[in-house]
Design an enzyme around this catalytic site. Sequence first.
Site, PDB file in Angstrom:
ATOM      1  N   ASP A  24       0.809  -1.233   0.000  1.00  0.00           N
ATOM      2  CA  ASP A  24       0.000   0.000   0.000  1.00  0.00           C
ATOM      3  C   ASP A  24       0.837   1.275   0.000  1.00  0.00           C
ATOM      4  OD1 ASP A  24       0.858  -0.442   2.571  1.00  0.00           O
ATOM      5  OD2 ASP A  24      -1.057   0.055   3.527  1.00  0.00           O
ATOM      6  N   GLY A  79      -5.827 -13.810  -6.462  1.00  0.00           N
ATOM      7  CA  GLY A  79      -6.520 -14.617  -5.461  1.00  0.00           C
ATOM      8  C   GLY A  79      -7.222 -13.771  -4.428  1.00  0.00           C
ATOM      9  N   THR A  80      -7.167 -12.452  -4.591  1.00  0.00           N
ATOM     10  CA  THR A  80      -7.809 -11.572  -3.606  1.00  0.00           C
ATOM     11  C   THR A  80      -9.315 -11.819  -3.615  1.00  0.00           C
ATOM     12  OG1 THR A  80      -6.135  -9.908  -4.089  1.00  0.00           O
ATOM     13  CG2 THR A  80      -8.054  -9.180  -2.838  1.00  0.00           C
ATOM     14  N   ALA A  96      -9.128 -16.929  -8.947  1.00  0.00           N
ATOM     15  CA  ALA A  96      -9.694 -18.090  -8.235  1.00  0.00           C
ATOM     16  C   ALA A  96      -9.893 -17.709  -6.783  1.00  0.00           C
ATOM     17  CB  ALA A  96      -8.771 -19.298  -8.337  1.00  0.00           C
ATOM     18  N   SER A  97     -11.046 -18.082  -6.240  1.00  0.00           N
ATOM     19  CA  SER A  97     -11.283 -17.815  -4.808  1.00  0.00           C
ATOM     20  C   SER A  97     -10.366 -18.691  -3.969  1.00  0.00           C
ATOM     21  CB  SER A  97     -12.747 -18.078  -4.444  1.00  0.00           C
ATOM     22  OG  SER A  97     -13.086 -19.433  -4.693  1.00  0.00           O
ATOM     23  N   PHE A 105      -6.738 -21.212  -4.723  1.00  0.00           N
ATOM     24  CA  PHE A 105      -5.810 -21.786  -5.711  1.00  0.00           C
ATOM     25  C   PHE A 105      -5.303 -23.166  -5.324  1.00  0.00           C
ATOM     26  CE2 PHE A 105      -5.653 -17.484  -7.340  1.00  0.00           C
ATOM     27  CZ  PHE A 105      -5.522 -17.706  -8.707  1.00  0.00           C
ATOM     28  N   HIS A 125     -11.891 -19.059   9.572  1.00  0.00           N
ATOM     29  CA  HIS A 125     -10.619 -18.422   9.202  1.00  0.00           C
ATOM     30  C   HIS A 125     -10.033 -17.661  10.386  1.00  0.00           C
ATOM     31  CE1 HIS A 125     -11.895 -19.140   5.023  1.00  0.00           C
ATOM     32  NE2 HIS A 125     -10.602 -19.063   4.730  1.00  0.00           N
ATOM     33  N   HIS A 126      -8.780 -17.278  10.219  1.00  0.00           N
ATOM     34  CA  HIS A 126      -8.045 -16.458  11.186  1.00  0.00           C
ATOM     35  C   HIS A 126      -8.749 -15.108  11.419  1.00  0.00           C
ATOM     36  CE1 HIS A 126      -6.607 -14.184   7.657  1.00  0.00           C
ATOM     37  NE2 HIS A 126      -6.628 -15.383   7.073  1.00  0.00           N
ATOM     38  N   LYS A 131      -8.803 -11.822   8.864  1.00  0.00           N
ATOM     39  CA  LYS A 131      -9.468 -11.803   7.554  1.00  0.00           C
ATOM     40  C   LYS A 131     -10.440 -10.629   7.440  1.00  0.00           C
ATOM     41  CE  LYS A 131     -11.684 -14.867   4.210  1.00  0.00           C
ATOM     42  NZ  LYS A 131     -10.848 -14.314   3.135  1.00  0.00           N
ATOM     43  N   GLY A 174     -14.234 -16.108   0.040  1.00  0.00           N
ATOM     44  CA  GLY A 174     -14.469 -16.314  -1.392  1.00  0.00           C
ATOM     45  C   GLY A 174     -14.713 -17.781  -1.694  1.00  0.00           C
TER      46      GLY A 174
HETATM   47  N1  LIG Z   1      -7.409 -17.376  -3.620  1.00  0.00           N
HETATM   48  C1  LIG Z   1      -6.694 -17.976  -2.677  1.00  0.00           C
HETATM   49  O1  LIG Z   1      -6.223 -19.118  -2.839  1.00  0.00           O
HETATM   50  C2  LIG Z   1      -6.395 -17.230  -1.429  1.00  0.00           C
HETATM   51  C3  LIG Z   1      -6.865 -15.953  -1.274  1.00  0.00           C
HETATM   52  N2  LIG Z   1      -6.519 -15.195  -0.215  1.00  0.00           N
HETATM   53  C4  LIG Z   1      -6.937 -13.814  -0.254  1.00  0.00           C
HETATM   54  O2  LIG Z   1      -5.812 -13.021  -0.581  1.00  0.00           O
HETATM   55  C5  LIG Z   1      -5.902 -11.735   0.004  1.00  0.00           C
HETATM   56  C6  LIG Z   1      -4.651 -11.427   0.812  1.00  0.00           C
HETATM   57  O3  LIG Z   1      -4.546 -12.342   1.877  1.00  0.00           O
HETATM   58  P1  LIG Z   1      -3.373 -12.189   2.968  1.00  0.00           P
HETATM   59  O4  LIG Z   1      -2.049 -12.160   2.308  1.00  0.00           O
HETATM   60  O5  LIG Z   1      -3.670 -13.212   3.991  1.00  0.00           O
HETATM   61  O6  LIG Z   1      -3.700 -10.753   3.568  1.00  0.00           O
HETATM   62  P2  LIG Z   1      -2.676  -9.713   4.242  1.00  0.00           P
HETATM   63  O7  LIG Z   1      -3.522  -8.701   4.922  1.00  0.00           O
HETATM   64  O8  LIG Z   1      -1.667 -10.446   5.028  1.00  0.00           O
HETATM   65  O9  LIG Z   1      -1.944  -9.050   2.979  1.00  0.00           O
HETATM   66  C7  LIG Z   1      -2.553  -8.121   2.122  1.00  0.00           C
HETATM   67  C8  LIG Z   1      -1.510  -7.078   1.780  1.00  0.00           C
HETATM   68  O10 LIG Z   1      -2.025  -6.217   0.772  1.00  0.00           O
HETATM   69  C9  LIG Z   1      -1.493  -4.931   1.053  1.00  0.00           C
HETATM   70  N3  LIG Z   1      -2.148  -3.853   0.324  1.00  0.00           N
HETATM   71  C10 LIG Z   1      -3.044  -2.936   0.749  1.00  0.00           C
HETATM   72  N4  LIG Z   1      -3.330  -2.058  -0.225  1.00  0.00           N
HETATM   73  C11 LIG Z   1      -2.569  -2.429  -1.301  1.00  0.00           C
HETATM   74  C12 LIG Z   1      -2.422  -1.918  -2.608  1.00  0.00           C
HETATM   75  N5  LIG Z   1      -3.100  -0.823  -3.031  1.00  0.00           N
HETATM   76  N6  LIG Z   1      -1.598  -2.564  -3.462  1.00  0.00           N
HETATM   77  C13 LIG Z   1      -0.913  -3.656  -3.064  1.00  0.00           C
HETATM   78  N7  LIG Z   1      -1.007  -4.173  -1.821  1.00  0.00           N
HETATM   79  C14 LIG Z   1      -1.830  -3.574  -0.955  1.00  0.00           C
HETATM   80  C15 LIG Z   1      -1.608  -4.815   2.574  1.00  0.00           C
HETATM   81  O11 LIG Z   1      -0.797  -3.763   3.082  1.00  0.00           O
HETATM   82  C16 LIG Z   1      -1.123  -6.202   2.988  1.00  0.00           C
HETATM   83  O12 LIG Z   1       0.290  -6.240   3.154  1.00  0.00           O
HETATM   84  C17 LIG Z   1      -7.208 -11.768   0.827  1.00  0.00           C
HETATM   85  O13 LIG Z   1      -8.245 -11.221   0.044  1.00  0.00           O
HETATM   86  C18 LIG Z   1      -7.463 -13.252   1.044  1.00  0.00           C
HETATM   87  O14 LIG Z   1      -8.815 -13.562   1.222  1.00  0.00           O
HETATM   88  C19 LIG Z   1      -5.724 -15.679   0.777  1.00  0.00           C
HETATM   89  C20 LIG Z   1      -5.251 -16.955   0.716  1.00  0.00           C
HETATM   90  C21 LIG Z   1      -5.567 -17.841  -0.386  1.00  0.00           C
HETATM   91  O1  LIG Z   2      -8.104 -14.872   3.811  1.00  0.00           O
HETATM   92  C1  LIG Z   2      -7.640 -16.029   3.777  1.00  0.00           C
HETATM   93  O2  LIG Z   2      -6.732 -16.400   4.543  1.00  0.00           O
HETATM   94  C2  LIG Z   2      -8.160 -16.967   2.772  1.00  0.00           C
HETATM   95  N1  LIG Z   2      -8.960 -16.484   1.854  1.00  0.00           N
HETATM   96  C3  LIG Z   2      -9.523 -17.192   0.768  1.00  0.00           C
HETATM   97  C4  LIG Z   2     -11.027 -17.128   0.804  1.00  0.00           C
HETATM   98  O3  LIG Z   2     -11.583 -16.063   1.151  1.00  0.00           O
HETATM   99  O4  LIG Z   2     -11.674 -18.113   0.453  1.00  0.00           O
HETATM  100  C5  LIG Z   2      -8.947 -18.567   0.585  1.00  0.00           C
HETATM  101  C6  LIG Z   2      -8.496 -19.264   1.827  1.00  0.00           C
HETATM  102  O5  LIG Z   2      -9.594 -19.844   2.468  1.00  0.00           O
HETATM  103  C7  LIG Z   2      -7.714 -18.367   2.769  1.00  0.00           C
END
Ligand SMILES: NC(=O)C1=CN([C@@H]2O[C@H](COP(=O)(O)OP(=O)(O)OC[C@H]3O[C@@H](n4cnc5c(N)ncnc54)[C@H](O)[C@@H]3O)[C@@H](O)[C@H]2O)C=CC1
Ligand SMILES: O=C(O)C1=N[C@H](C(=O)O)C[C@H](O)C1
Length: 234
Positions: free
Chosen positions: A32, A71-72, A96-97, A99, A131-132, A135, A141
């Site tokens: 950010d 994956g966001t 992908a919600s 991966f 989840h933790h 979140k 997702g």
């Molecule tokens: N699709 C999948 O397989 C998975 C999806 N997720 C999703 O991924 C996302 C991130 O998860 P985490 O890493 O656990 O969260 P996190 O909160 O640890 O990391 C997110 C990062 O994005 C940063 N950020 C904020 N604004 C930004 C910007 N404008 N540009 C770039 N970065 C920015 C934050 O400062 C933070 O460091 C969440 O939406 C979560 O639900 C998480 C795990 C698996």
């Molecule tokens: O935020 C997370 O950590 C995760 N987010 C994804 C979701 O919203 O489904 C995937 C995974 O469950 C972890």
Amino acid sequence: MNIGLFGYGKMGRMLEKIGQDRGHTIVAKIDDDTEAIDYDGMDVAIDFSTPNAAFNNITHCFKNRVPVVSGTTGWLRDYEKALQICNAEKGAFIYASNFSLGVNIFFELNRQLAQMMSGLEQYTASLEEIHHIHKLDAPSGTAITLAEGVLEHHPKKDWSLDGKEKGKLPIYAKRDGEVPGTHSVNYTSKEDSITIQHVAHGREGFALGAIVAAEWILGKQGVFSMKDVLNLSN
Ligand SMILES: NC(=O)C1=CN([C@@H]2O[C@H](COP(=O)(O)OP(=O)(O)OC[C@H]3O[C@@H](n4cnc5c(N)ncnc54)[C@H](O)[C@@H]3O)[C@@H](O)[C@H]2O)C=CC1
Ligand SMILES: O=C(O)C1=N[C@H](C(=O)O)C[C@H](O)C1
């Protein structure tokens, strides 16, 4: 492969590790507070940022001719708009919600079970995700994708968070400590219950799936899903 990471939080750090283990170079770690972004050195961008940041990150990559794996979660109200920009820019995109290989198999199992349960009105369906506590979005997702799979074969037309809206498929969202992600789909009748569940043991599976998707999308144009990447049947 030169990877630009959009979001350098819990997932960004795990992506860095798994990407380097597979021989890739992380050329940018955008968070950010990043002021300038050099898109020219990126072969692919991987976005795991925040619900508010994802759309801008993704569409700026399309405009700079960088393929995107995202994956966001929690930004999907803008998904169709992102696809329009991707197609207009002749970009490449995978969202992908979840991966992980395990969850993508679970998605298929969920659809098959939903088909078997269709018409069995004595069973009440519900979903739960845990989840933790950090979140930002609820329901997850992944839970939304699972709910969509159930609803393909169910008289109910929509889902509702924590069962707040009667007549909709409930998704119960719980937050507990550092739980990486647990998803359950439940069918209950007076006589018995059927539950299928996926439990993530950490974030490695999510990150590995996203890196594999990034390797796969190189040189392609269009909008894809993990089904394409993993070659899963319909
Ligand atoms: N699709 C999948 O397989 C998975 C999806 N997720 C999703 O991924 C996302 C991130 O998860 P985490 O890493 O656990 O969260 P996190 O909160 O640890 O990391 C997110 C990062 O994005 C940063 N950020 C904020 N604004 C930004 C910007 N404008 N540009 C770039 N970065 C920015 C934050 O400062 C933070 O460091 C969440 O939406 C979560 O639900 C998480 C795990 C698996
Ligand atoms: O935020 C997370 O950590 C995760 N987010 C994804 C979701 O919203 O489904 C995937 C995974 O469950 C972890």
